[in-house]
Design a protein around this motif. Structure first.
Motif, PDB file in Angstrom:
ATOM      1  N   PRO A 132       9.767  -9.671  -2.007  1.00 34.63           N
ATOM      2  CA  PRO A 132      10.925  -9.227  -2.789  1.00 34.63           C
ATOM      3  C   PRO A 132      10.959  -7.706  -2.959  1.00 34.63           C
ATOM      4  CG  PRO A 132       9.891 -11.110  -3.843  1.00 34.63           C
ATOM      5  CD  PRO A 132       8.997 -10.706  -2.706  1.00 34.63           C
ATOM      6  N   ALA A 133       9.791  -7.068  -3.036  1.00 37.04           N
ATOM      7  CA  ALA A 133       9.739  -5.611  -3.179  1.00 37.04           C
ATOM      8  C   ALA A 133      10.400  -4.932  -1.978  1.00 37.04           C
ATOM      9  CB  ALA A 133       8.305  -5.139  -3.313  1.00 37.04           C
ATOM     10  N   ARG A 134      10.161  -5.453  -0.792  1.00 35.76           N
ATOM     11  CA  ARG A 134      10.716  -4.859   0.428  1.00 35.76           C
ATOM     12  C   ARG A 134      12.178  -5.230   0.608  1.00 35.76           C
ATOM     13  NH1 ARG A 134       7.872  -3.521   5.092  1.00 35.76           N
ATOM     14  NH2 ARG A 134       9.230  -2.662   6.656  1.00 35.76           N
ATOM     15  N   ARG A 135      12.519  -6.471   0.264  1.00 33.97           N
ATOM     16  CA  ARG A 135      13.912  -6.918   0.425  1.00 33.97           C
ATOM     17  C   ARG A 135      14.855  -6.256  -0.569  1.00 33.97           C
ATOM     18  NH1 ARG A 135      11.780 -12.388   0.580  1.00 33.97           N
ATOM     19  NH2 ARG A 135      12.877 -12.672  -1.379  1.00 33.97           N
ATOM     20  N   VAL A 141      -2.546  -3.371  -5.515  1.00 34.81           N
ATOM     21  CA  VAL A 141      -2.457  -3.211  -6.961  1.00 34.81           C
ATOM     22  C   VAL A 141      -0.995  -3.108  -7.373  1.00 34.81           C
ATOM     23  CG1 VAL A 141      -4.707  -2.113  -7.160  1.00 34.81           C
ATOM     24  CG2 VAL A 141      -2.684  -0.697  -6.902  1.00 34.81           C
ATOM     25  N   LEU A 142      -0.120  -2.828  -6.416  1.00 33.14           N
ATOM     26  CA  LEU A 142       1.310  -2.762  -6.703  1.00 33.14           C
ATOM     27  C   LEU A 142       1.891  -4.164  -6.716  1.00 33.14           C
ATOM     28  CD1 LEU A 142       2.287   0.161  -4.313  1.00 33.14           C
ATOM     29  CD2 LEU A 142       1.990   0.282  -6.790  1.00 33.14           C
ATOM     30  N   PRO A 143       2.806  -4.440  -7.632  1.00 33.54           N
ATOM     31  CA  PRO A 143       3.425  -5.772  -7.662  1.00 33.54           C
ATOM     32  C   PRO A 143       4.251  -6.023  -6.405  1.00 33.54           C
ATOM     33  CG  PRO A 143       4.087  -4.434  -9.569  1.00 33.54           C
ATOM     34  CD  PRO A 143       3.297  -3.563  -8.670  1.00 33.54           C
ATOM     35  N   THR A 144       4.425  -7.278  -6.073  1.00 32.13           N
ATOM     36  CA  THR A 144       5.245  -7.631  -4.909  1.00 32.13           C
ATOM     37  C   THR A 144       6.654  -8.032  -5.321  1.00 32.13           C
ATOM     38  OG1 THR A 144       4.458  -9.916  -5.007  1.00 32.13           O
ATOM     39  CG2 THR A 144       3.272  -8.387  -3.541  1.00 32.13           C
ATOM     40  N   ARG A 199       8.498   4.610  -2.287  1.00 31.86           N
ATOM     41  CA  ARG A 199       8.214   4.223  -0.907  1.00 31.86           C
ATOM     42  C   ARG A 199       6.996   3.304  -0.831  1.00 31.86           C
ATOM     43  NH1 ARG A 199      12.588   4.161   1.427  1.00 31.86           N
ATOM     44  NH2 ARG A 199      11.748   4.539   3.491  1.00 31.86           N
ATOM     45  N   LEU A 200       6.083   3.469  -1.758  1.00 29.85           N
ATOM     46  CA  LEU A 200       4.941   2.554  -1.837  1.00 29.85           C
ATOM     47  C   LEU A 200       5.353   1.241  -2.479  1.00 29.85           C
ATOM     48  CD1 LEU A 200       2.122   4.942  -3.071  1.00 29.85           C
ATOM     49  CD2 LEU A 200       2.378   3.944  -0.792  1.00 29.85           C
ATOM     50  N   ARG A 201       6.067   1.348  -3.588  1.00 29.83           N
ATOM     51  CA  ARG A 201       6.424   0.172  -4.384  1.00 29.83           C
ATOM     52  C   ARG A 201       7.315  -0.787  -3.611  1.00 29.83           C
ATOM     53  NH1 ARG A 201       7.490  -3.801  -6.350  1.00 29.83           N
ATOM     54  NH2 ARG A 201       7.807  -4.358  -8.532  1.00 29.83           N
ATOM     55  N   THR A 202       8.160  -0.235  -2.741  1.00 33.16           N
ATOM     56  CA  THR A 202       9.041  -1.093  -1.940  1.00 33.16           C
ATOM     57  C   THR A 202       8.379  -1.520  -0.636  1.00 33.16           C
ATOM     58  OG1 THR A 202      10.107   0.861  -0.994  1.00 33.16           O
ATOM     59  CG2 THR A 202      11.179  -0.170  -2.904  1.00 33.16           C
ATOM     60  N   ARG A 203       7.132  -1.126  -0.470  1.00 28.60           N
ATOM     61  CA  ARG A 203       6.292  -1.560   0.655  1.00 28.60           C
ATOM     62  C   ARG A 203       6.832  -1.162   2.034  1.00 28.60           C
ATOM     63  NH1 ARG A 203       2.049  -4.971  -0.999  1.00 28.60           N
ATOM     64  NH2 ARG A 203       1.959  -4.762  -3.254  1.00 28.60           N
ATOM     65  N   VAL A 204       7.539  -0.035   2.117  1.00 32.18           N
ATOM     66  CA  VAL A 204       7.987   0.426   3.432  1.00 32.18           C
ATOM     67  C   VAL A 204       7.004   1.409   4.056  1.00 32.18           C
ATOM     68  CG1 VAL A 204      10.446  -0.017   3.119  1.00 32.18           C
ATOM     69  CG2 VAL A 204       9.502   2.162   2.377  1.00 32.18           C
ATOM     70  N   GLU A 227      -7.316   3.218  13.313  1.00 29.91           N
ATOM     71  CA  GLU A 227      -6.014   3.159  12.638  1.00 29.91           C
ATOM     72  C   GLU A 227      -5.804   1.794  11.990  1.00 29.91           C
ATOM     73  OE1 GLU A 227      -1.435   3.020  13.940  1.00 29.91           O
ATOM     74  OE2 GLU A 227      -2.538   4.740  14.708  1.00 29.91           O
ATOM     75  N   ASP A 228      -6.211   0.723  12.695  1.00 31.47           N
ATOM     76  CA  ASP A 228      -6.075  -0.615  12.122  1.00 31.47           C
ATOM     77  C   ASP A 228      -6.914  -0.759  10.852  1.00 31.47           C
ATOM     78  OD1 ASP A 228      -4.335  -1.432  14.100  1.00 31.47           O
ATOM     79  OD2 ASP A 228      -5.910  -2.292  15.358  1.00 31.47           O
ATOM     80  N   GLU A 229      -8.140  -0.208  10.892  1.00 28.85           N
ATOM     81  CA  GLU A 229      -8.999  -0.268   9.713  1.00 28.85           C
ATOM     82  C   GLU A 229      -8.381   0.525   8.564  1.00 28.85           C
ATOM     83  OE1 GLU A 229     -12.964   0.922  10.688  1.00 28.85           O
ATOM     84  OE2 GLU A 229     -13.108  -0.536  12.318  1.00 28.85           O
ATOM     85  N   LEU A 230      -7.825   1.688   8.886  1.00 26.54           N
ATOM     86  CA  LEU A 230      -7.178   2.510   7.872  1.00 26.54           C
ATOM     87  C   LEU A 230      -5.993   1.761   7.261  1.00 26.54           C
ATOM     88  CD1 LEU A 230      -7.089   5.291   6.491  1.00 26.54           C
ATOM     89  CD2 LEU A 230      -5.596   6.041   8.344  1.00 26.54           C
ATOM     90  N   ASP A 231      -5.201   1.105   8.121  1.00 23.62           N
ATOM     91  CA  ASP A 231      -4.062   0.328   7.633  1.00 23.62           C
ATOM     92  C   ASP A 231      -4.522  -0.805   6.726  1.00 23.62           C
ATOM     93  OD1 ASP A 231      -2.196   1.856   8.914  1.00 23.62           O
ATOM     94  OD2 ASP A 231      -1.893   0.461  10.581  1.00 23.62           O
ATOM     95  N   GLU A 232      -5.553  -1.503   7.136  1.00 21.43           N
ATOM     96  CA  GLU A 232      -6.036  -2.627   6.336  1.00 21.43           C
ATOM     97  C   GLU A 232      -6.587  -2.144   4.999  1.00 21.43           C
ATOM     98  OE1 GLU A 232      -5.312  -5.714   7.013  1.00 21.43           O
ATOM     99  OE2 GLU A 232      -4.378  -4.988   8.841  1.00 21.43           O
ATOM    100  N   ASP A 233      -7.333  -1.031   5.021  1.00 21.54           N
ATOM    101  CA  ASP A 233      -7.834  -0.464   3.760  1.00 21.54           C
ATOM    102  C   ASP A 233      -6.674  -0.060   2.861  1.00 21.54           C
ATOM    103  OD1 ASP A 233     -10.423  -0.819   4.571  1.00 21.54           O
ATOM    104  OD2 ASP A 233     -10.733   1.281   5.151  1.00 21.54           O
ATOM    105  N   ALA A 234      -5.662   0.566   3.467  1.00 25.00           N
ATOM    106  CA  ALA A 234      -4.505   1.008   2.692  1.00 25.00           C
ATOM    107  C   ALA A 234      -3.761  -0.187   2.114  1.00 25.00           C
ATOM    108  CB  ALA A 234      -3.569   1.844   3.565  1.00 25.00           C
ATOM    109  N   LEU A 235      -3.646  -1.263   2.887  1.00 22.25           N
ATOM    110  CA  LEU A 235      -2.967  -2.460   2.383  1.00 22.25           C
ATOM    111  C   LEU A 235      -3.748  -3.051   1.218  1.00 22.25           C
ATOM    112  CD1 LEU A 235      -0.688  -4.499   2.616  1.00 22.25           C
ATOM    113  CD2 LEU A 235      -2.101  -5.773   4.227  1.00 22.25           C
ATOM    114  N   ARG A 236      -5.053  -3.123   1.369  1.00 21.10           N
ATOM    115  CA  ARG A 236      -5.875  -3.655   0.284  1.00 21.10           C
ATOM    116  C   ARG A 236      -5.720  -2.773  -0.961  1.00 21.10           C
ATOM    117  NH1 ARG A 236      -9.913  -4.431   3.083  1.00 21.10           N
ATOM    118  NH2 ARG A 236     -10.982  -2.444   2.836  1.00 21.10           N
ATOM    119  N   ASP A 237      -5.727  -1.441  -0.759  1.00 21.28           N
ATOM    120  CA  ASP A 237      -5.559  -0.525  -1.888  1.00 21.28           C
ATOM    121  C   ASP A 237      -4.180  -0.668  -2.522  1.00 21.28           C
ATOM    122  OD1 ASP A 237      -8.074   0.366  -1.355  1.00 21.28           O
ATOM    123  OD2 ASP A 237      -7.416   2.211  -0.355  1.00 21.28           O
ATOM    124  N   SER A 238      -3.166  -0.949  -1.709  1.00 26.75           N
ATOM    125  CA  SER A 238      -1.805  -1.015  -2.244  1.00 26.75           C
ATOM    126  C   SER A 238      -1.498  -2.355  -2.890  1.00 26.75           C
ATOM    127  CB  SER A 238      -0.781  -0.728  -1.144  1.00 26.75           C
ATOM    128  OG  SER A 238      -0.749  -1.783  -0.213  1.00 26.75           O
TER     129      SER A 238
END
Length: 192
Positions: A88-91, A17-20, A139-144, A4-15
């Motif tokens: 800022p995307a999350r806030r 590409v979205l601006p922060t 939901r992706l763009r706001t990083r939740v 699950e941690d590896e999946l999360d890290e891969d997903a974070l790396r993939d995401s």
């Protein structure tokens, strides 16, 4: 490191590409108004007003079933949210969820509503599908959520709508068979 941690890290790396930076107000509005499925009530109302009452009812029913299912799954699957609280995307969101990240309940509800609409009325789906995709993207763009949370939510919502359509067809088939049996029974009982 667990799977699950590896999946999360891969997903974070993939995401990444979205601006922060802070998202466009439309993206924020999509995320906020879809909370608790609230966005889909006025959408269904507009569908009904435009003569698509059956599609609106089916879509709302699918969303109403999918939302608690998503919450139930999130109680079983304990997944941490992306570590983006200071971005800022999350806030940009007034909400700061700390519940389990999988699945995205926004995506589950949106996909159920959108899929049920598409199964019932393709014309209405032309207008609803972009909203479904916008909610999922928000939901992706706001990083939740992790990307897999949103994809899992979309798949779950679509499956709920497909199951609802199958159950509806089965119920209609049973009702038709019962009507036919009621019409045929007197014919055979008179000749026995």
């Amino acid at each position: 490191m667990t799977g699950e941690d590896e999946l999360d890290e891969d997903a974070l790396r993939d995401s990444e590409v979205l601006p922060t930076r802070r998202p466009h107000p439309v993206v924020i509005a999509a995320s906020v108004t879809a909370r608790g499925g609230a966005l889909w009530l006025p959408v269904a109302g507009l569908m009904a007003l435009s003569g698509k009452e059956k599609a609106a009812k089916r879509a709302l029913a699918a969303a109403a079933f999918a939302m608690p299912l998503g919450h139930l799954v999130s109680l079983v699957v304990h997944r941490r949210r992306p570590p983006a609280a200071t971005m800022p995307a999350r806030r940009a969101l007034p909400e700061h969820p700390d519940s389990s990240s999988f699945p995205s309940k926004h995506a589950v509800t949106a996909a159920a509503f959108g899929t049920a609409t598409a199964l019932e009325d393709r014309g209405a789906a032309v207008f609803v599908t972009p909203m479904v995709l916008l909610v999922a993207y928000s939901r992706l763009r706001t990083r939740v959520h992790w990307p897999t949370d949103v994809l899992g939510g979309l798949a779950m919502g679509a499956l709920v709508a497909l199951a609802q359509a199958g159950i509806g067809r089965s119920a209609r088939a049973r009702a038709t068979a019962c009507r036919l049996a009621a019409m045929v029974r007197p014919v055979f009982s008179d000749h026995s």
